[in-house]
Design a protein around this motif. Structure first.
Motif, PDB file in Angstrom:
ATOM      1  N   SER A  45      58.538  67.456  22.980  1.00 16.44           N
ATOM      2  CA  SER A  45      57.251  67.352  23.655  1.00 16.44           C
ATOM      3  C   SER A  45      56.748  68.705  24.123  1.00 16.44           C
ATOM      4  CB  SER A  45      57.381  66.415  24.857  1.00 16.44           C
ATOM      5  OG  SER A  45      56.182  66.392  25.601  1.00 16.44           O
ATOM      6  N   ALA A  46      55.427  68.856  24.118  1.00 14.39           N
ATOM      7  CA  ALA A  46      54.807  70.044  24.714  1.00 14.39           C
ATOM      8  C   ALA A  46      54.755  69.937  26.235  1.00 14.39           C
ATOM      9  CB  ALA A  46      53.395  70.220  24.162  1.00 14.39           C
ATOM     10  N   CYS A  47      54.985  68.740  26.756  1.00 16.07           N
ATOM     11  CA  CYS A  47      55.006  68.518  28.205  1.00 16.07           C
ATOM     12  C   CYS A  47      56.098  69.368  28.852  1.00 16.07           C
ATOM     13  CB  CYS A  47      55.253  67.032  28.476  1.00 16.07           C
ATOM     14  SG  CYS A  47      55.388  66.593  30.209  1.00 16.07           S
ATOM     15  N   ARG A  48      55.763  69.982  29.992  1.00 20.61           N
ATOM     16  CA  ARG A  48      56.725  70.829  30.682  1.00 20.61           C
ATOM     17  C   ARG A  48      56.951  70.349  32.105  1.00 20.61           C
ATOM     18  NH1 ARG A  48      53.688  76.327  29.351  1.00 20.61           N
ATOM     19  NH2 ARG A  48      54.652  76.974  31.312  1.00 20.61           N
ATOM     20  N   ALA A  49      58.114  70.669  32.641  1.00 16.71           N
ATOM     21  CA  ALA A  49      58.374  70.391  34.053  1.00 16.71           C
ATOM     22  C   ALA A  49      57.403  71.225  34.895  1.00 16.71           C
ATOM     23  CB  ALA A  49      59.816  70.730  34.411  1.00 16.71           C
ATOM     24  N   VAL A  50      56.809  70.588  35.904  1.00 14.76           N
ATOM     25  CA  VAL A  50      55.835  71.289  36.737  1.00 14.76           C
ATOM     26  C   VAL A  50      55.859  70.689  38.133  1.00 14.76           C
ATOM     27  CG1 VAL A  50      53.986  69.778  35.902  1.00 14.76           C
ATOM     28  CG2 VAL A  50      53.393  71.942  36.963  1.00 14.76           C
ATOM     29  N   HIS A  51      55.576  71.513  39.134  1.00 17.55           N
ATOM     30  CA  HIS A  51      55.597  71.112  40.537  1.00 17.55           C
ATOM     31  C   HIS A  51      54.281  71.532  41.183  1.00 17.55           C
ATOM     32  CE1 HIS A  51      57.143  72.263  44.804  1.00 17.55           C
ATOM     33  NE2 HIS A  51      56.657  71.040  44.829  1.00 17.55           N
ATOM     34  N   TRP A  52      53.565  70.565  41.800  1.00 17.62           N
ATOM     35  CA  TRP A  52      52.340  70.850  42.523  1.00 17.62           C
ATOM     36  C   TRP A  52      52.603  70.695  44.024  1.00 17.62           C
ATOM     37  CZ3 TRP A  52      52.029  67.750  38.065  1.00 17.62           C
ATOM     38  CH2 TRP A  52      51.262  68.270  37.002  1.00 17.62           C
ATOM     39  N   PRO A  53      52.770  71.784  44.771  1.00 19.13           N
ATOM     40  CA  PRO A  53      52.948  71.673  46.224  1.00 19.13           C
ATOM     41  C   PRO A  53      51.668  71.146  46.883  1.00 19.13           C
ATOM     42  CG  PRO A  53      53.658  73.822  45.412  1.00 19.13           C
ATOM     43  CD  PRO A  53      52.888  73.167  44.309  1.00 19.13           C
ATOM     44  N   VAL A 314      56.546  66.698  37.683  1.00 16.84           N
ATOM     45  CA  VAL A 314      56.738  66.010  36.400  1.00 16.84           C
ATOM     46  C   VAL A 314      58.084  66.388  35.806  1.00 16.84           C
ATOM     47  CG1 VAL A 314      55.963  65.908  33.987  1.00 16.84           C
ATOM     48  CG2 VAL A 314      54.295  65.743  35.836  1.00 16.84           C
ATOM     49  N   ILE A 315      58.810  65.370  35.330  1.00 16.35           N
ATOM     50  CA  ILE A 315      60.011  65.574  34.526  1.00 16.35           C
ATOM     51  C   ILE A 315      59.675  65.155  33.090  1.00 16.35           C
ATOM     52  CG2 ILE A 315      62.427  64.958  34.172  1.00 16.35           C
ATOM     53  CD1 ILE A 315      61.996  66.448  36.756  1.00 16.35           C
ATOM     54  N   PRO A 316      59.709  66.058  32.126  1.00 19.56           N
ATOM     55  CA  PRO A 316      59.345  65.695  30.743  1.00 19.56           C
ATOM     56  C   PRO A 316      60.357  64.751  30.110  1.00 19.56           C
ATOM     57  CG  PRO A 316      59.269  68.078  31.083  1.00 19.56           C
ATOM     58  CD  PRO A 316      59.981  67.491  32.262  1.00 19.56           C
ATOM     59  N   SER A 317      59.945  64.156  29.002  1.00 16.56           N
ATOM     60  CA  SER A 317      60.829  63.297  28.215  1.00 16.56           C
ATOM     61  C   SER A 317      62.104  64.046  27.825  1.00 16.56           C
ATOM     62  CB  SER A 317      60.099  62.825  26.951  1.00 16.56           C
ATOM     63  OG  SER A 317      60.980  62.191  26.053  1.00 16.56           O
ATOM     64  N   TRP A 318      63.225  63.396  28.043  1.00 16.07           N
ATOM     65  CA  TRP A 318      64.553  63.843  27.619  1.00 16.07           C
ATOM     66  C   TRP A 318      64.975  65.170  28.267  1.00 16.07           C
ATOM     67  CZ3 TRP A 318      67.224  60.033  26.351  1.00 16.07           C
ATOM     68  CH2 TRP A 318      68.461  60.150  25.694  1.00 16.07           C
ATOM     69  N   ALA A 319      64.401  65.483  29.438  1.00 21.27           N
ATOM     70  CA  ALA A 319      64.809  66.671  30.173  1.00 21.27           C
ATOM     71  C   ALA A 319      65.918  66.285  31.156  1.00 21.27           C
ATOM     72  CB  ALA A 319      63.631  67.266  30.925  1.00 21.27           C
ATOM     73  N   LYS A 320      67.086  66.870  30.987  1.00 22.05           N
ATOM     74  CA  LYS A 320      68.203  66.556  31.884  1.00 22.05           C
ATOM     75  C   LYS A 320      67.917  67.130  33.264  1.00 22.05           C
ATOM     76  CE  LYS A 320      72.216  68.586  31.313  1.00 22.05           C
ATOM     77  NZ  LYS A 320      73.529  68.974  30.727  1.00 22.05           N
ATOM     78  N   HIS A 321      68.169  66.332  34.306  1.00 25.43           N
ATOM     79  CA  HIS A 321      67.849  66.770  35.659  1.00 25.43           C
ATOM     80  C   HIS A 321      68.720  66.038  36.667  1.00 25.43           C
ATOM     81  CE1 HIS A 321      65.458  63.104  35.022  1.00 25.43           C
ATOM     82  NE2 HIS A 321      65.549  62.914  36.332  1.00 25.43           N
ATOM     83  N   HIS A 322      68.768  66.577  37.877  1.00 24.15           N
ATOM     84  CA  HIS A 322      69.369  65.835  38.982  1.00 24.15           C
ATOM     85  C   HIS A 322      68.675  66.228  40.277  1.00 24.15           C
ATOM     86  CE1 HIS A 322      71.940  69.514  39.262  1.00 24.15           C
ATOM     87  NE2 HIS A 322      71.929  69.242  40.553  1.00 24.15           N
ATOM     88  N   PHE A 323      68.791  65.346  41.283  1.00 26.82           N
ATOM     89  CA  PHE A 323      68.127  65.506  42.570  1.00 26.82           C
ATOM     90  C   PHE A 323      69.157  65.719  43.676  1.00 26.82           C
ATOM     91  CE2 PHE A 323      64.884  62.242  40.827  1.00 26.82           C
ATOM     92  CZ  PHE A 323      64.148  63.237  40.210  1.00 26.82           C
ATOM     93  N   GLU A 324      68.767  66.474  44.697  1.00 24.36           N
ATOM     94  CA  GLU A 324      69.546  66.582  45.920  1.00 24.36           C
ATOM     95  C   GLU A 324      68.606  66.345  47.099  1.00 24.36           C
ATOM     96  OE1 GLU A 324      72.266  69.739  48.507  1.00 24.36           O
ATOM     97  OE2 GLU A 324      71.607  70.255  46.475  1.00 24.36           O
TER      98      GLU A 324
END
Length: 350
Positions: A45-53, A314-324
């Motif tokens: 995907s062209a979709c990227r992880a992004v954060h809007w404060p 946004v977390i893109p499709s198939w992007a490995k991630h974890h939360f704390e």
């Protein structure tokens, strides 16, 4: 490689290029030149992880409120554009997201469209969304839907601004060439005629009108109050250990069918206990998240950021991630998972 073999390869390439140039005017192209890009081993995907404060975007919303009225804009919204999809009004490849501001005394006029929409209230209390003639009051954290082709308007009868996150299936409907819309100039919208809470009384109390048959796959319940949702999450947290990947997570449901509130958009709520760190996770649905309470550090393979209350990411499709989690944290999210499930495309990896 011999000189004759090299010449043969060059000749073959030239012959193929000539063939491709001759079939191009006939609107034809060779699949074998593109197959590896079309059928990929994993999502590309062209979709990227992004954060809007929210603190930053809120200031731009304030400026927008001075520049244009809600009536002029029809909907005063700042689109949250994914940096990998600029110019497409897309947060993920299939979904749109935006932040909408309505100031005291304003009304965003009625319209309807084939796109399904959701709202997550981020700021303020007491404004309303009217759906098919029923006013739904809104508080922070509430999840509100306007299903496909339902008349809806927004109004703010309070003395404070209201801000909410919009989520729509705009890119998906556009891809299907199925966009239709009407304003009140085309056809009169239903005036408010149902008492507040009508849909909850009919469909949200483990009861249904006798002989009721659902006219559409969408939920007839328009509002899912955050107070009820948070109470449910905390009850679960008091009795169950958190899931390794999700903490305590629930999906919003259509009370008639048990399915998703809207057929194209799934919505979810999760509670992460203080200092809880999730196990790595990924799924095939690009997902938009918003922090309601607490804070969360998001770690992906290529970046880390911390999201505060009202921040969107946004977390893109198939992007490995974890939360704390930092403090007890509640996260709202939405994705196209319902569509993927129906089509047999949904995958996850824990």
């Amino acid at each position: 490689m011999s000189t004759s073999n090299a010449a043969a390869i060059v000749d073959t390439k030239a012959t193929r290029r000539d063939f491709y140039s001759r079939i191009d005017p006939a609107n034809l192209a060779p699949l074998w030149e593109q197959l590896h890009n079309l059928v990929t081993r994993t999502p590309a995907s062209a979709c990227r992880a992004v954060h809007w404060p929210y603190r930053q975007v809120r200031e731009y919303l304030r400026e927008a409120g001075e520049l244009i009225t809600a009536e002029e804009a029809i909907r005063r919204v700042l689109i949250l554009e994914n940096p990998g999809l600029r110019g497409q009004a897309a947060a993920t490849t299939s979904l749109y997201a935006g932040l909408q501001l309505i100031l005291p005394g304003e009304i965003a006029p009625p319209h309807r469209h084939t796109q399904s929409a959701l709202r997550l209230i981020l700021e303020g209390e007491g404004a309303y969304t009217s759906v098919e003639g029923e006013k739904t009051p809104m508080k922070r954290g509430d999840f509100v839907i306007t299903p496909s082709w339902t008349w809806h308007e927004h109004g703010n009868e309070t003395d404070q601004p209201m801000v909410w996150l919009d989520g729509l299936d705009v890119p998906l409907v556009a891809m299907l060439d199925a966009s239709f819309a009407e304003n009140t100039g085309d056809q009169k919208a239903p005036s408010p005629q149902k008492s507040a809470g009508d849909s909850k009384a009919r469909y949200g109390s483990n009861l249904l009108p006798v002989d009721y048959v659902a006219p559409t796959p969408a939920s007839p319940l328009f509002s899912y109050p955050y107070a009820d949702t948070l109470a449910a999450l905390r009850t679960l947290a008091a009795g169950d250990a958190p899931d390794a990947c999700h903490g305590h997570k629930l999906r919003y449901a259509n009370p008639v069918t048990g399915g998703h509130p809207m057929p194209t958009i799934g919505a979810y709520i999760q509670l992460l206990p203080d200092v809880f760190s999730t196990a790595p996770y990924r799924c095939s649905a690009g997902t938009v998240f918003a922090v309601i309470d607490g804070a969360v550090t998001v770690t992906l393979d290529d970046r880390t950021f911390t999201a505060q209350p009202n921040d969107v990411f946004v977390i893109p499709s198939w992007a490995k991630h974890h939360f704390e989690a930092h403090g007890e944290t509640t996260l709202f999210s939405f994705s196209d998972r319902p569509v993927q499930e129906v089509l047999g495309l949904w995958r996850e990896q824990r």
